[in-house]
Motif scaffolding. Structure first.
Motif, PDB file in Angstrom:
ATOM      1  N   PRO A 443       0.809  -1.233   0.000  1.00 49.78           N
ATOM      2  CA  PRO A 443       0.000   0.000   0.000  1.00 49.78           C
ATOM      3  C   PRO A 443       0.835   1.272   0.000  1.00 49.78           C
ATOM      4  O   PRO A 443       0.309   2.364  -0.223  1.00 49.78           O
ATOM      5  CB  PRO A 443      -0.825  -0.116   1.282  1.00 49.78           C
ATOM      6  CG  PRO A 443      -0.046  -1.052   2.156  1.00 49.78           C
ATOM      7  CD  PRO A 443       0.619  -2.014   1.226  1.00 49.78           C
ATOM      8  N   GLY A 444       2.135   1.132   0.247  1.00 45.41           N
ATOM      9  CA  GLY A 444       3.030   2.283   0.234  1.00 45.41           C
ATOM     10  C   GLY A 444       4.452   1.798   0.076  1.00 45.41           C
ATOM     11  O   GLY A 444       4.734   0.601   0.154  1.00 45.41           O
ATOM     12  N   TYR A 459       6.520   1.150   6.551  1.00 54.52           N
ATOM     13  CA  TYR A 459       6.244   1.979   5.379  1.00 54.52           C
ATOM     14  C   TYR A 459       6.786   3.395   5.555  1.00 54.52           C
ATOM     15  O   TYR A 459       6.838   3.947   6.665  1.00 54.52           O
ATOM     16  CB  TYR A 459       4.735   2.041   5.114  1.00 54.52           C
ATOM     17  CG  TYR A 459       4.154   0.708   4.689  1.00 54.52           C
ATOM     18  CD1 TYR A 459       4.402   0.204   3.424  1.00 54.52           C
ATOM     19  CD2 TYR A 459       3.370  -0.038   5.558  1.00 54.52           C
ATOM     20  CE1 TYR A 459       3.869  -1.020   3.024  1.00 54.52           C
ATOM     21  CE2 TYR A 459       2.836  -1.267   5.175  1.00 54.52           C
ATOM     22  CZ  TYR A 459       3.101  -1.751   3.899  1.00 54.52           C
ATOM     23  OH  TYR A 459       2.581  -2.961   3.518  1.00 54.52           O
ATOM     24  N   ASN A 461       6.436   7.494   4.882  1.00 51.59           N
ATOM     25  CA  ASN A 461       5.288   8.361   5.183  1.00 51.59           C
ATOM     26  C   ASN A 461       4.581   8.810   3.918  1.00 51.59           C
ATOM     27  O   ASN A 461       4.461  10.011   3.631  1.00 51.59           O
ATOM     28  CB  ASN A 461       5.746   9.581   6.000  1.00 51.59           C
ATOM     29  CG  ASN A 461       6.277   9.169   7.354  1.00 51.59           C
ATOM     30  OD1 ASN A 461       5.742   8.248   7.976  1.00 51.59           O
ATOM     31  ND2 ASN A 461       7.330   9.836   7.815  1.00 51.59           N
ATOM     32  N   THR A 462       4.130   7.864   3.133  1.00 51.25           N
ATOM     33  CA  THR A 462       3.344   8.147   1.940  1.00 51.25           C
ATOM     34  C   THR A 462       2.506   6.918   1.642  1.00 51.25           C
ATOM     35  O   THR A 462       2.884   5.800   2.015  1.00 51.25           O
ATOM     36  CB  THR A 462       4.240   8.483   0.731  1.00 51.25           C
ATOM     37  OG1 THR A 462       3.422   8.604  -0.444  1.00 51.25           O
ATOM     38  CG2 THR A 462       5.262   7.385   0.491  1.00 51.25           C
ATOM     39  N   SER A 463       1.379   7.093   1.019  1.00 48.47           N
ATOM     40  CA  SER A 463       0.469   5.964   0.777  1.00 48.47           C
ATOM     41  C   SER A 463       0.424   5.580  -0.705  1.00 48.47           C
ATOM     42  O   SER A 463      -0.541   4.977  -1.148  1.00 48.47           O
ATOM     43  CB  SER A 463      -0.940   6.320   1.269  1.00 48.47           C
ATOM     44  OG  SER A 463      -1.411   7.479   0.598  1.00 48.47           O
ATOM     45  N   GLU A 464       1.443   5.906  -1.451  1.00 48.06           N
ATOM     46  CA  GLU A 464       1.456   5.584  -2.873  1.00 48.06           C
ATOM     47  C   GLU A 464       1.738   4.097  -3.066  1.00 48.06           C
ATOM     48  O   GLU A 464       2.780   3.587  -2.650  1.00 48.06           O
ATOM     49  CB  GLU A 464       2.538   6.402  -3.582  1.00 48.06           C
ATOM     50  CG  GLU A 464       2.586   6.181  -5.075  1.00 48.06           C
ATOM     51  CD  GLU A 464       3.667   7.015  -5.741  1.00 48.06           C
ATOM     52  OE1 GLU A 464       3.893   6.813  -6.944  1.00 48.06           O
ATOM     53  OE2 GLU A 464       4.271   7.861  -5.052  1.00 48.06           O
ATOM     54  N   GLU A 465       0.806   3.354  -3.695  1.00 51.30           N
ATOM     55  CA  GLU A 465       0.976   1.927  -3.886  1.00 51.30           C
ATOM     56  C   GLU A 465       2.260   1.648  -4.653  1.00 51.30           C
ATOM     57  O   GLU A 465       2.566   2.314  -5.643  1.00 51.30           O
ATOM     58  CB  GLU A 465      -0.222   1.336  -4.645  1.00 51.30           C
ATOM     59  CG  GLU A 465      -0.139  -0.181  -4.788  1.00 51.30           C
ATOM     60  CD  GLU A 465      -1.325  -0.779  -5.510  1.00 51.30           C
ATOM     61  OE1 GLU A 465      -2.172  -1.406  -4.845  1.00 51.30           O
ATOM     62  OE2 GLU A 465      -1.403  -0.607  -6.742  1.00 51.30           O
TER      63      GLU A 465
END
Length: 540
Positions: A443-444, A459, A461-465
């Protein structure tokens, strides 16, 4: 009870079923297909241990071992076993030491979405081009002419050659069946039961046997309901990415055998002199005879369960045997070979195509696969979550070379083995070796240095797949960043898929395929080639 009625029908529970009168009916007591009395069954859920395992630990794959592999060997350390040192003739074992990187479980929320597997055939009898059978005939012939053996060679006075040729031994069939079960536990959940997959192998008997035994272990005895086996012709001149040497006319223009001969003469000198003192008669025992006698050990063990040849050699001499195999891989199929990358190139091109979901489309001078098969969705599907390919040890090592895995490409001296070398054939391509490429969607972005953030989120600190590729050889992680700089030096050995694909596109060019395989160049001396390809413009 089934009984044949006069009107060419079967009566089952009082119901007449018409039959073909020209077909001989199998009596019910010999009928093994599921019938009306099979009972009620229901399949359980598919496992996904590679994803659900809370600690990263590949399940232990140790086949039932009827083989005698615990003989006392001169100089053997307390925790040693010569059967760890038989190079490409080593019975399957997980890589015992790993490849220099820690193993990590999947982070929360991450999922394995696809796997690509290349599987070597299992333990086999010697091939038709092996010197073993000819050597056995020589020994028996000299024995009939009066040669007598004494001391540790005394058993040769009554010994007979019992090996078959080229097909799997019972141990080999077991290795593939057990591997199918292992990988079902790891990845069974990935299989989409709504569609059949295409698995690929070659026409060689041991390759067919390997694929069928694996699929039986993975899916069960009715595996043909789940998979269609594509059998690609393996013969000189036929395009086959699983046997890339056959489509490369220059495949034999290598000098690895020179290094093999030089090292063999060194490490077996003492043994050769030792055996000469135990022979009376006209037989002139040479270093080649000593090497063939040593090779009998692994071949007889995987075929017959025990070999008297094993105890003839010391621990040091078995380490030397391993190094012979390593020199062969490096000089003939690895970074020391002018065709090392070219032989494995077709698989790399197919892997990149599958990862991108498109038909392979490399430059016209770099096509290392069967274009007729790979241009059709019927024979080269792009929508599978599981891919199974079956190949050979040398070709699989060339696949690693074509992938640019320089960690297995360090120069190997023909006279002085390096104790800490990464290229150890028994760890990489033993019998029944597996290369598994896991595709992981997270998911990140996963932190590169997980060990430095113990107790914190894995992860960034970003939620970019982010999608990663994870290479597992014989159940241990290979750190891709050690060879591919764009993959970065990650704790987990993974690589972002976009960086991996871009690196492999560059590796396709580095193979210099057309010139390496079809160019008219002089064979370089051992040690001149260090990057797995003939240099550009080397053709005379």
């Amino acid at each position: 009870m089934l009984k044949l009625c006069v009107a060419a029908c079967l009566v089952v529970a009082g119901v007449s079923i018409p039959t073909d009168p020209t077909v001989t009916q199998v009596p019910d007591y010999f009928q093994t297909s599921y019938g009306p009395f099979a009972g009620v069954t229901k399949a359980g859920g598919a496992p996904f241990l590679a994803q659900t395992n809370p600690i990263y630990s590949q399940p232990t794959y140790v086949a039932n071992t009827p083989l005698v592999t615990t003989l006392p060997i001169s100089g053997e350390p307390h925790d040693g076993n010569i059967f760890d040192w038989m190079g490409t003739l080593t019975p399957y074992q997980p890589s015992p030491d790993g490849f220099g990187v820690d193993e990590y479980p999947l982070p929360p929320g991450a999922n394995i979405t696809q796997i690509h597997m290349v599987h070597r055939h299992g333990s086999r009898y010697p091939t038709s081009n092996s010197a073993i059978s000819g050597w056995a005939k020589k020994i028996i012939q000299y024995r009939s002419n009066g040669t007598v053996f004494s001391g540790e060679l005394d058993f040769l006075n009554d010994w007979n050659y019992q090996l078959g040729q080229a097909e799997l031994t019972a141990r080999g069939r077991q290795e593939l069946f057990d591997s199918g079960i292992l990988h079902w536990f790891n990845y069974g959940k990935l299989y989409d039961s709504a569609s059949k997959i295409i698995a690929r192998t070659t026409t060689m008997v041991r390759m067919l046997q390997s694929a069928e035994n694996f699929l039986n272990g993975f899916f069960g005895p009715n595996w043909t309901d789940n998979a269609t086996l594509q059998v690609i012709i393996e013969s000189t001149g036929f395009n086959n990415s699983l046997a890339g040497n056959d489509m490369c006319p220059n495949a034999k223009n290598t000098s690895g055998s020179d290094a093999v001969d030089e090292w063999t003469a060194l490490y077996l000198q003492k043994a050769t002199n030792r055996f000469r003192n135990e022979i009376s008669g006209s037989l002139n025992w040479t270093v080649d005879d000593t090497y063939n006698a040593q090779s009998m050990c692994p071949y007889e063990t995987v075929a017959l369960g025990y070999s008297p040849f094993c105890a003839l050699f010391s621990w040091e001499e078995w380490q030397g045997f391993q190094y012979v195999n390593d020199l062969n891989l490096y000089g003939n199929y690895g970074m020391g070979s002018p065709v090392g990358r070219a032989i494995g190139l077709g698989f790399v091109e197919e892997l990149i195509a599958r990862l991108q979901g498109q038909i392979p489309n490399p430059p016209e001078d770099s096509i290392g696969f069967n274009k007729s098969l790979d241009d059709s969705a019927a024979t080269f599907p792009l929508n599978q979550t599981i891919y199974f390919d079956f190949s050979h040890d040398n070709e699989m090592f060339s696949m690693l070379t074509a992938l640019g895995l320089t960690q297995f490409g360090e120069y190997l001296s023909p006279t002085k083995p390096s104790a800490d070398r990464s290229l150890i054939g028994s760890h990489i391509v033993p019998f029944s070796a597996t290369f598994v490429f896991e595709i992981i969607k997270a998911p990140g972005p996963v932190r590169e240095n997980r060990s430095k953030h113990c107790g914190e989120s894995v992860y960034e600190n970003t939620s970019e797949e982010t999608t990663y590729i994870h290479l597992v050889i014989n159940q241990r992680t290979v750190p891709l960043g050690q060879s591919i700089s764009a993959c970065r030096q990650r704790d987990d050995g993974w690589c972002e898929i976009s960086a991996f694909i871009q690196a492999q596109k560059e590796n396709i060019v580095k193979a210099n395929y057309e010139e390496s395989c079809f160019g008219n160049w002089s064979i370089p001396a051992y040690g001149e080639i260090r990057d797995g390809a003939i240099p550009k413009n080397a053709t005379s």
